[in-house]
Write a protein that holds these residues in place. Structure first.
Motif, short mmCIF file in Angstrom:
data_model
loop_
_atom_site.label_atom_id
_atom_site.label_comp_id
_atom_site.label_asym_id
_atom_site.label_seq_id
_atom_site.Cartn_x
_atom_site.Cartn_y
_atom_site.Cartn_z
N SER A 181 0.82 -1.22 0.00
CA SER A 181 0.00 0.00 0.00
C SER A 181 0.85 1.26 0.00
O SER A 181 0.32 2.37 0.06
CB SER A 181 -0.93 0.00 1.22
N GLY A 182 2.17 1.09 -0.01
CA GLY A 182 3.05 2.24 -0.13
C GLY A 182 3.59 2.79 1.17
O GLY A 182 4.22 3.86 1.18
N PHE A 183 3.43 2.09 2.28
CA PHE A 183 4.00 2.56 3.54
C PHE A 183 5.49 2.24 3.55
O PHE A 183 5.91 1.12 3.27
CB PHE A 183 3.29 1.91 4.73
N GLU A 184 6.28 3.27 3.89
CA GLU A 184 7.73 3.16 3.82
C GLU A 184 8.39 2.96 5.19
O GLU A 184 9.53 2.52 5.27
CB GLU A 184 8.31 4.42 3.19
N ALA A 185 7.66 3.30 6.26
CA ALA A 185 8.19 3.16 7.62
C ALA A 185 7.08 2.59 8.50
O ALA A 185 5.97 3.14 8.55
CB ALA A 185 8.65 4.51 8.16
N ILE A 186 7.39 1.50 9.18
CA ILE A 186 6.37 0.81 9.99
C ILE A 186 6.94 0.54 11.38
O ILE A 186 8.04 -0.01 11.51
CB ILE A 186 5.95 -0.53 9.34
N ILE A 187 6.19 0.91 12.40
CA ILE A 187 6.58 0.62 13.78
C ILE A 187 5.60 -0.41 14.35
O ILE A 187 4.38 -0.25 14.24
CB ILE A 187 6.61 1.90 14.65
N PHE A 188 6.14 -1.46 14.91
CA PHE A 188 5.34 -2.54 15.51
C PHE A 188 5.39 -2.34 17.02
O PHE A 188 6.44 -2.46 17.63
CB PHE A 188 5.91 -3.89 15.10
N ILE A 216 12.57 -0.10 3.13
CA ILE A 216 11.51 -0.09 4.14
C ILE A 216 12.13 0.00 5.53
O ILE A 216 13.01 -0.79 5.89
CB ILE A 216 10.63 -1.36 4.05
N VAL A 217 11.69 0.97 6.31
CA VAL A 217 12.15 1.13 7.68
C VAL A 217 11.20 0.38 8.61
O VAL A 217 9.99 0.59 8.57
CB VAL A 217 12.21 2.61 8.10
N GLY A 218 11.74 -0.52 9.42
CA GLY A 218 10.93 -1.27 10.37
C GLY A 218 11.48 -1.14 11.78
O GLY A 218 12.69 -1.19 11.98
N GLU A 219 10.60 -0.93 12.73
CA GLU A 219 11.02 -0.73 14.12
C GLU A 219 10.05 -1.48 15.03
O GLU A 219 8.85 -1.51 14.79
CB GLU A 219 11.01 0.76 14.45
N VAL A 220 10.59 -2.08 16.10
CA VAL A 220 9.76 -2.77 17.09
C VAL A 220 9.93 -2.08 18.43
O VAL A 220 11.05 -1.83 18.88
CB VAL A 220 10.14 -4.26 17.22
N LYS A 243 11.92 10.70 13.16
CA LYS A 243 12.98 10.01 12.40
C LYS A 243 12.55 9.72 10.96
O LYS A 243 13.39 9.68 10.06
CB LYS A 243 13.35 8.69 13.10
N CYS A 244 11.25 9.51 10.80
CA CYS A 244 10.75 9.10 9.49
C CYS A 244 9.95 10.23 8.82
O CYS A 244 9.04 9.96 8.03
CB CYS A 244 9.90 7.84 9.61
N ARG A 245 10.29 11.47 9.14
CA ARG A 245 9.59 12.61 8.55
C ARG A 245 9.73 12.56 7.03
O ARG A 245 10.81 12.32 6.49
CB ARG A 245 10.19 13.91 9.09
N GLY A 246 8.62 12.80 6.36
CA GLY A 246 8.63 12.78 4.90
C GLY A 246 8.32 11.42 4.31
O GLY A 246 8.10 11.30 3.09
N MET A 247 8.30 10.38 5.14
CA MET A 247 8.00 9.02 4.67
C MET A 247 6.54 8.68 5.01
O MET A 247 5.96 9.25 5.93
CB MET A 247 8.94 8.00 5.33
#
Length: 340
Positions: A181-188, A216-220, A243-247
Motif C-alpha cells: 500500500s506504499g507505507f515506507e516506515a512501519i513501527i510494531f 523499508i524502515v521497520g522498528e519494534v 525520524k521518518c519525517r517525509g515518509m
C-alpha cells in the motif's frame, strides 16, 4: 429473630425415601434414570415426594461419584482483553452444548494468582482446564492431574494441545499489505514479549519481512506496562514520526488492548490515523469500525478458537492420549480507512 432462609432445612435423599415409603437405593435409581427396574407406582411416589420436598440432588457429589464433575475451567491473563472475551463466548457455547459448566479465573496478569488458581482447580477436581494466561508456573503445569489445552500460548515442551491464530500467516498478510500500500516506515508496538510465544512469532515474522524489503524502515517497540507507561508510549511514537519525517508511516499493534492505548496516545499527540499516519491492529474490537475513520484490523476467528479449544479438551478427557497437536487458524484482513 431466626432468619427464615436459615431455618428452612434442605431436603435430603433420606427425606425423599421416607416420604415415598421406599429405600434410598430406589430413589437413587430414579435420579439416575434407571426406571426399568422400578414399578410405575413406585416411580410415581418418588416423583411426588421430590415435588413436595422441592428436593434438589447434590450435583457435585453425584459427579464425583461418577468420576467427573462436568466442570471446565478457563484461566485468563486479562479478562478486559477483547480477544479473551470473544474466545470465552465460543468456549461457553461449547460447554453448554455438551453439558459442562465453565469456571472463569481471571489472574489480572498477576503471577501469584496464576499459581493460586491452578492449585485451587486441582482441589475442585475439575475435568479439564483451558489456559490463556502467562507462562510463569511451568513446574505446576507439568504435573496437573487433568487435561490442558493452551489458547494463543505456545508451550510445546509441556506436551499440551495448542489452538490459536496462525501468526506467521497473519503477520505476513498484514505486513505485505502495508508495504504494497506504499507505507515506507512501519513501527510494531507490542506488550512484553517474555514468555508469550505468539507475540514473539508476530514480531519475528514482521522483522523478517521488513528485512527482505529494500527501502523499508521497520522498528519494534516493546512496552512492559501500557497502563503505567503512557508517557513512554508517547515518546516512542513522537520519535518514530520525527525520524521518518517525509515518509509514509504506519503503526502495527500486537493486539486489541495495545490498539486502544495507541489510539489514546495518538489523540493526546494530535496525530490523526488515516491522515497523518496509518494504523493496523491485530484483533478486531467492535469499536474499530467506528473510531475515527475506522481502523484496519487482522481479525481472528476468536469464537471458533474458543469452541475448538473445548472440542480438543473433550477428546483428551475422553481418553485420547495421542501426541500433542497444534490447531492454527488463518487471520482475515479487514481493510478500513486508517490505511488508505
Amino acid at each position: 429473630m431466626t432468619n427464615n432462609r436459615q431455618s428452612i432445612k434442605k431436603a435430603t435423599i433420606s427425606d425423599v425415601a421416607k416420604l415415598a415409603k421406599t429405600g434410598k437405593t430406589s430413589v437413587s435409581r430414579y435420579l439416575n434414570g434407571e426406571f426399568g427396574i422400578l414399578s410405575a407406582t413406585l416411580k410415581e411416589r418418588i416423583e411426588q415426594a421430590i415435588k413436595e420436598l422441592n428436593y434438589r440432588p447434590n450435583q457435585m457429589a453425584r459427579s464425583l461419584k461418577k468420576g467427573q464433575t462436568k466442570l471446565i475451567a478457563l484461566i485468563l491473563a486479562d479478562i478486559t482483553n477483547p480477544y479473551s472475551v470473544e474466545v470465552m463466548k465460543g468456549l461457553e457455547a461449547a460447554c453448554q452444548d455438551n453439558g459442562y459448566t465453565l469456571l472463569v479465573c481471571n489472574i489480572n496478569k498477576e503471577k501469584a494468582k496464576e499459581k493460586y488458581f491452578l492449585q485451587l482447580l486441582m482441589d475442585y477436581n475439575v475435568d479439564g482446564v483451558i489456559i490463556h494466561a502467562l507462562r510463569t508456573q511451568d513446574s505446576i503445569l507439568r504435573d496437573l492431574p487433568f487435561p490442558v489445552v493452551l489458547v494463543d500460548r505456545r508451550m510445546s515442551d509441556l506436551g499440551y494441545d495448542i489452538v490459536g491464530l496462525d501468526n506467521i500467516q497473519a503477520t505476513t498478510l498484514a505486513s505485505n499489505y502495508l508495504i504494497d500500500s506504499g507505507f515506507e516506515a512501519i513501527i510494531f508496538i507490542t506488550e512484553s514479549l517474555t514468555g508469550v510465544g505468539t507475540r514473539q512469532e508476530r514480531v519475528n515474522t514482521f522483522k523478517k519481512i521488513v528485512k527482505q524489503q529494500k527501502g523499508i524502515v521497520g522498528e519494534v517497540v516493546e512496552i512492559e506496562d501500557m497502563n503505567q507507561q503512557t508517557e513512554l508510549l508517547d515518546q516512542h511514537i513522537v520519535s518514530f514520526c520525527q525520524k521518518c519525517r517525509g515518509m509514509r508511516k504506519a503503526i502495527v499493534t500486537v493486539n486489541g488492548s495495545v490498539t486502544l492505548h495507541v489510539s489514546l496516545a495518538l489523540k493526546r499527540l494530535n496525530i490523526i490515523w488515516g491522515k497523518d499516519i496509518g494504523l493496523l491492529s491485530f484483533d478486531d474490537p467492535v469499536w474499530a469500525s467506528v473510531a475515527g475513520v475506522g481502523i484496519t484490523t487482522l481479525r481472528q476467528p476468536t469464537y471458533k478458537i474458543g469452541y475448538s479449544s473445548f472440542e480438543m479438551l473433550h477428546r483428551r478427557m475422553q481418553g485420547d492420549h495421542s501426541e500433542a497437536k497444534e490447531y492454527l487458524y488463518p487471520g482475515e484482513l479487514i481493510i478500513r480507512d486508517s490505511t488508505n
